[in-house]
Design an enzyme around this catalytic site. Structure first.
Site, PDB file in Angstrom:
ATOM      1  N   SER A  33      51.467 -47.607 164.519  1.00 28.57           N
ATOM      2  CA  SER A  33      50.205 -48.024 163.897  1.00 28.57           C
ATOM      3  C   SER A  33      50.422 -48.593 162.503  1.00 28.57           C
ATOM      4  O   SER A  33      51.078 -47.981 161.662  1.00 28.57           O
ATOM      5  CB  SER A  33      49.257 -46.827 163.800  1.00 28.57           C
ATOM      6  OG  SER A  33      48.920 -46.349 165.073  1.00 28.57           O
ATOM      7  N   HIS A  64      47.282 -51.948 167.317  1.00 30.12           N
ATOM      8  CA  HIS A  64      48.332 -52.200 168.310  1.00 30.12           C
ATOM      9  C   HIS A  64      48.033 -53.536 168.978  1.00 30.12           C
ATOM     10  O   HIS A  64      47.125 -53.653 169.802  1.00 30.12           O
ATOM     11  CB  HIS A  64      48.388 -51.057 169.325  1.00 30.12           C
ATOM     12  CG  HIS A  64      48.885 -49.774 168.749  1.00 30.12           C
ATOM     13  ND1 HIS A  64      50.188 -49.334 168.920  1.00 30.12           N
ATOM     14  CD2 HIS A  64      48.268 -48.854 167.965  1.00 30.12           C
ATOM     15  CE1 HIS A  64      50.337 -48.182 168.288  1.00 30.12           C
ATOM     16  NE2 HIS A  64      49.193 -47.869 167.694  1.00 30.12           N
ATOM     17  N   HIS A  86      49.381 -44.926 174.747  1.00 30.66           N
ATOM     18  CA  HIS A  86      49.466 -43.493 174.490  1.00 30.66           C
ATOM     19  C   HIS A  86      48.896 -42.712 175.670  1.00 30.66           C
ATOM     20  O   HIS A  86      48.025 -43.198 176.402  1.00 30.66           O
ATOM     21  CB  HIS A  86      48.673 -43.114 173.231  1.00 30.66           C
ATOM     22  CG  HIS A  86      49.056 -43.891 172.005  1.00 30.66           C
ATOM     23  ND1 HIS A  86      48.655 -45.190 171.811  1.00 30.66           N
ATOM     24  CD2 HIS A  86      49.786 -43.538 170.913  1.00 30.66           C
ATOM     25  CE1 HIS A  86      49.128 -45.626 170.646  1.00 30.66           C
ATOM     26  NE2 HIS A  86      49.817 -44.644 170.096  1.00 30.66           N
ATOM     27  N   TYR A  88      46.823 -40.333 175.546  1.00 32.56           N
ATOM     28  CA  TYR A  88      45.400 -40.059 175.398  1.00 32.56           C
ATOM     29  C   TYR A  88      44.511 -41.230 175.835  1.00 32.56           C
ATOM     30  O   TYR A  88      43.296 -41.085 175.986  1.00 32.56           O
ATOM     31  CB  TYR A  88      45.045 -39.641 173.967  1.00 32.56           C
ATOM     32  CG  TYR A  88      45.324 -40.673 172.886  1.00 32.56           C
ATOM     33  CD1 TYR A  88      44.535 -41.809 172.733  1.00 32.56           C
ATOM     34  CD2 TYR A  88      46.372 -40.489 171.989  1.00 32.56           C
ATOM     35  CE1 TYR A  88      44.784 -42.739 171.744  1.00 32.56           C
ATOM     36  CE2 TYR A  88      46.632 -41.410 170.988  1.00 32.56           C
ATOM     37  CZ  TYR A  88      45.840 -42.524 170.868  1.00 32.56           C
ATOM     38  OH  TYR A  88      46.094 -43.442 169.878  1.00 32.56           O
ATOM     39  N   GLU A  89      45.100 -42.407 176.050  1.00 30.84           N
ATOM     40  CA  GLU A  89      44.315 -43.543 176.524  1.00 30.84           C
ATOM     41  C   GLU A  89      44.007 -43.448 178.017  1.00 30.84           C
ATOM     42  O   GLU A  89      43.243 -44.272 178.546  1.00 30.84           O
ATOM     43  CB  GLU A  89      45.049 -44.850 176.223  1.00 30.84           C
ATOM     44  CG  GLU A  89      45.172 -45.139 174.730  1.00 30.84           C
ATOM     45  CD  GLU A  89      45.970 -46.391 174.449  1.00 30.84           C
ATOM     46  OE1 GLU A  89      45.425 -47.488 174.690  1.00 30.84           O
ATOM     47  OE2 GLU A  89      47.133 -46.285 174.004  1.00 30.84           O
ATOM     48  N   ALA A 116      53.449 -43.982 162.833  1.00 31.56           N
ATOM     49  CA  ALA A 116      52.736 -43.459 161.671  1.00 31.56           C
ATOM     50  C   ALA A 116      52.420 -42.000 161.963  1.00 31.56           C
ATOM     51  O   ALA A 116      51.903 -41.680 163.035  1.00 31.56           O
ATOM     52  CB  ALA A 116      51.459 -44.239 161.421  1.00 31.56           C
ATOM     53  N   MET A 217      51.170 -38.775 167.716  1.00 29.74           N
ATOM     54  CA  MET A 217      50.689 -38.825 169.096  1.00 29.74           C
ATOM     55  C   MET A 217      51.463 -39.825 169.949  1.00 29.74           C
ATOM     56  O   MET A 217      50.917 -40.416 170.882  1.00 29.74           O
ATOM     57  CB  MET A 217      49.196 -39.176 169.103  1.00 29.74           C
ATOM     58  CG  MET A 217      48.338 -38.222 168.287  1.00 29.74           C
ATOM     59  SD  MET A 217      46.621 -38.794 168.146  1.00 29.74           S
ATOM     60  CE  MET A 217      45.990 -37.646 166.907  1.00 29.74           C
ATOM     61  N   SER A 218      52.747 -40.016 169.634  1.00 28.81           N
ATOM     62  CA  SER A 218      53.560 -40.972 170.393  1.00 28.81           C
ATOM     63  C   SER A 218      55.027 -40.556 170.300  1.00 28.81           C
ATOM     64  O   SER A 218      55.347 -39.431 169.944  1.00 28.81           O
ATOM     65  CB  SER A 218      53.376 -42.391 169.827  1.00 28.81           C
ATOM     66  OG  SER A 218      53.930 -42.483 168.516  1.00 28.81           O
ATOM     67  N   ASN A 241      49.731 -39.833 155.911  1.00 29.42           N
ATOM     68  CA  ASN A 241      48.752 -38.926 155.296  1.00 29.42           C
ATOM     69  C   ASN A 241      49.321 -37.514 155.282  1.00 29.42           C
ATOM     70  O   ASN A 241      50.185 -37.181 156.112  1.00 29.42           O
ATOM     71  CB  ASN A 241      47.445 -38.933 156.093  1.00 29.42           C
ATOM     72  CG  ASN A 241      47.644 -38.481 157.525  1.00 29.42           C
ATOM     73  OD1 ASN A 241      48.094 -39.261 158.381  1.00 29.42           O
ATOM     74  ND2 ASN A 241      47.350 -37.222 157.800  1.00 29.42           N
ATOM     75  N   HIS A 255      41.326 -43.004 161.416  1.00 35.41           N
ATOM     76  CA  HIS A 255      42.435 -43.853 161.859  1.00 35.41           C
ATOM     77  C   HIS A 255      42.632 -45.029 160.910  1.00 35.41           C
ATOM     78  O   HIS A 255      43.772 -45.457 160.656  1.00 35.41           O
ATOM     79  CB  HIS A 255      42.172 -44.360 163.280  1.00 35.41           C
ATOM     80  CG  HIS A 255      43.305 -45.134 163.864  1.00 35.41           C
ATOM     81  ND1 HIS A 255      44.526 -44.568 164.187  1.00 35.41           N
ATOM     82  CD2 HIS A 255      43.432 -46.454 164.174  1.00 35.41           C
ATOM     83  CE1 HIS A 255      45.324 -45.493 164.676  1.00 35.41           C
ATOM     84  NE2 HIS A 255      44.692 -46.642 164.679  1.00 35.41           N
TER      85      HIS A 255
END
Length: 279
Positions: A33, A64, A86, A88-89, A116, A217-218, A241, A255
């Site tokens: 990201s 993306h 991902h 979660y998609e 990220a 998350m990747s 962050n 995000h």
């Protein structure tokens, strides 16, 4: 039985790409990201929208782009993936990691994967870079492993070794490149969670307790598949962050903020990637 990605689907994607590029890439790069500007440094590229590639998963996440950029970087042929998908998609992890299988079919021998991430380690600040030494694959340990299903022996063995998922020599080279450029790199453990919700304070405390230095998350599924296929892997997390269990009152993470913070590290990330590709 659940349907899984087949060799026929992988080969169709690889053949499509071969027919549309003059290059035979040696190194693959996956951009996380907010890191898409790295692809702008590729010389004389062939650009392929991933939506045109047979069987390729479509990214639905802001930041993306969804294309392959294949060209020259430091006089080596590279393939850059802008826009990963991902878990979660809604895709199965075999579909999420299809690009890695295709890279292996194309003859790529090394993968540089970026992301990220939130900084679990209190010493990390937004804009820092962390080389991934190891990872905690929580969905994988719970049964959502990208190698679940029939094993394709043309890639690797049924039970691949994961004692050294991230290449020590490539990490050492990255440290030297950063030192020559006048900055330092952290090195730590990446905790992979399924998402898409950000973590609760209790979850963040747990991740710190079990040794996580950054969370995202990747990446981990891609690395599992890459190692199964025998690719050398360098992983780099941009700390976008703080991911601390006791944030300042009123703090709300979005995000968009992750994308914005990740931009701080891009110049240094490009230096590291170029130096590693150069060797």
């Amino acid at each position: 039985m659940t349907d899984f990605i087949t060799s026929t689907e992988i080969d169709a994607a690889a053949d499509f790409i071969r027919a549309r590029t003059r290059y035979r890439p040696e190194v693959g790069l996956i951009l996380g990201s907010g890191l898409n500007s790295l692809a702008d440094t590729i010389e004389s590229p062939d650009v392929i929208p991933t939506g045109d590639i047979p069987n390729w998963p479509k990214s639905t996440v802001p930041g993306h782009v969804g294309r392959l950029v294949i060209g020259q970087l430091e006089e080596r042929a590279v393939l850059v993936l802008q826009g990963r998908t991902h878990f979660y998609e809604g895709y199965g992890l075999d579909r999420v990691t299809l690009p890695i299988r295709v890279m292996a079919r194309l003859g790529i021998g090394a993968l540089i994967v970026t992301n990220a991430a939130g900084g679990l380690n209190p010493a990390y600040e937004p804009g820092d870079l962390m080389l991934i030494r190891d990872h905690l694959n929580f969905p994988g340990m719970a049964g959502n492993n990208p190698l679940r299903g029939p094993n394709d022996d043309t890639f690797g063995v049924r039970f691949p070794d994961m004692t050294k998922p991230y290449d020590a020599e490539l990490r050492a080279l990255a440290h030297r490149v950063a030192a020559d450029a006048g900055f330092t790199l952290h090195e730590g453990v990446y905790a992979y969670v399924g998402g898409p919700s950000f973590e609760t304070p209790a979850e963040l405390r747990f991740l710190q307790l079990v040794g996580g230095d950054a969370v995202g998350m990747s990446t981990a599924p891609e690395v599992v598949v890459a190692r199964h296929a025998g690719l050398r892997v360098l992983g780099i997390s941009t700390i976008a962050n703080p991911a601390l269990p006791d944030p300042t009152p009123g703090t709300v993470l979005t995000h968009d903020e992750v994308l914005e913070m990740g931009l701080r590290a891009v110049p240094r990330l490009i230096q590291v990637v170029r130096g590693v590709v150069r060797g």
